[in-house]
Design a protein around this motif. Sequence first.
Motif, PDB file in Angstrom:
ATOM      1  N   HIS A 193       0.803  -1.056   0.041  1.00  0.00           N
ATOM      2  CA  HIS A 193      -0.108  -0.071  -0.121  1.00  0.00           C
ATOM      3  C   HIS A 193       1.134   1.348  -0.167  1.00  0.00           C
ATOM      4  N   THR A 218      -7.615   2.058  -2.067  1.00  0.00           N
ATOM      5  CA  THR A 218      -7.463   0.795  -2.915  1.00  0.00           C
ATOM      6  C   THR A 218      -7.933  -0.335  -1.842  1.00  0.00           C
ATOM      7  N   LYS A 220      -6.965  -4.407  -1.283  1.00  0.00           N
ATOM      8  CA  LYS A 220      -6.011  -5.375  -1.836  1.00  0.00           C
ATOM      9  C   LYS A 220      -6.261  -6.657  -0.977  1.00  0.00           C
ATOM     10  N   TRP A 222      -4.696 -10.358  -0.237  1.00  0.00           N
ATOM     11  CA  TRP A 222      -3.392 -10.849   0.061  1.00  0.00           C
ATOM     12  C   TRP A 222      -3.349 -12.408   0.260  1.00  0.00           C
ATOM     13  N   GLN A 230       0.305  -8.298  -3.359  1.00  0.00           N
ATOM     14  CA  GLN A 230      -1.180  -8.749  -3.169  1.00  0.00           C
ATOM     15  C   GLN A 230      -1.576  -9.866  -4.358  1.00  0.00           C
ATOM     16  N   SER A 232      -4.760  -9.543  -5.639  1.00  0.00           N
ATOM     17  CA  SER A 232      -5.531  -8.629  -6.569  1.00  0.00           C
ATOM     18  C   SER A 232      -5.525  -7.418  -5.923  1.00  0.00           C
ATOM     19  N   MET A 233      -6.083  -6.405  -6.524  1.00  0.00           N
ATOM     20  CA  MET A 233      -6.308  -4.998  -6.224  1.00  0.00           C
ATOM     21  C   MET A 233      -7.423  -4.372  -6.924  1.00  0.00           C
TER      22      MET A 233
END
Length: 316
Positions: A193, A218, A220, A222, A230, A232-233
């Motif tokens: 981040h 955002t 995220k 993990w 990560q 995905s975001m």
Amino acid sequence: MSLRYRSAGFKGYAVKFSPFSDRLLAAATSANFGLVGNGRLCVLNAQAGLDGLMPRQQYDTQDGLFDLSWSEVHENQLVTASGDGSIKLWDITLNGFPVSKWHEHKREVMSVEWNYTSKSSFLSSSWDGSAKLWNPNVPQSLKTFAEHTGCVYTAAWSPRSPDQFATCSEDKTVKLWSINDHNAKSLMTFGGHMDQVISLDWNKYMPNQFVTSSVDRTIKVWDTRNPRGQVSMFGPFEFSIRRVKFSPFSPNFIATAGYDMSASVWDVRNGSVVYVHDAHREFVFGVDWSLFHPGQLATCSWDEHINVFSVPIPQN
């Protein structure tokens, strides 16, 4: 079903359903934006009908309340996190005063969470940069975890490993810990981040997965097996997400509470929004899923309202 309660003069910071009753929930609230003045713990019955959410018990405190957690062993007890650095244990069958209290944190306590696997202890996290482990029957903390260099916004237990938990911080990192580590050193650190990480929650069905939200706007997802990045975001959004919560009925959905004055349900498989609750008129700070009714959510906001509503999402 949509129910509503006004906590007049007190802004909502956290709301939690009871793990024992499908009708019981509680909210941690603060006067004057939590900067100065009293707090109030509101215990409510979720009763359908004209009366909506009905107050069952109410406790006023000398400082604002920022979080709460129901006991996993005593259906009538819960702990609260206070702006004066204290933690209090309440019994909702009793009036007036807490049954226990602790005051070791040097600054505001931002989160408390009972261990829902071992059920014998709870965590706290604070603006003083530390997380602490507590047993409700012991007058002092059992252990302190203090590697972060800024406020620890959330400390959250792993759903499968009763000795492990994660923390997220103002210092832009997430850390994984074990309460069995003799030196209270973190097991690993997740960085990615670009600003303060303000909320964290574990996937109840995928024990290595957790989700975070940040001031960088955002969300995220993990995996503890891959601390380098990560999975995905989602985002960046127009406003930050204040709180994230995985569904207790599905590995694929999270609920969010945000500075856009709404609460939303997301499908983490593709980052799509499947529902938006836009009944609030100020920042939404708290959101929680019912453990008894799939798709039922509670929210609390700076608009001094606590809402309970049902979301028509697929439970897959």
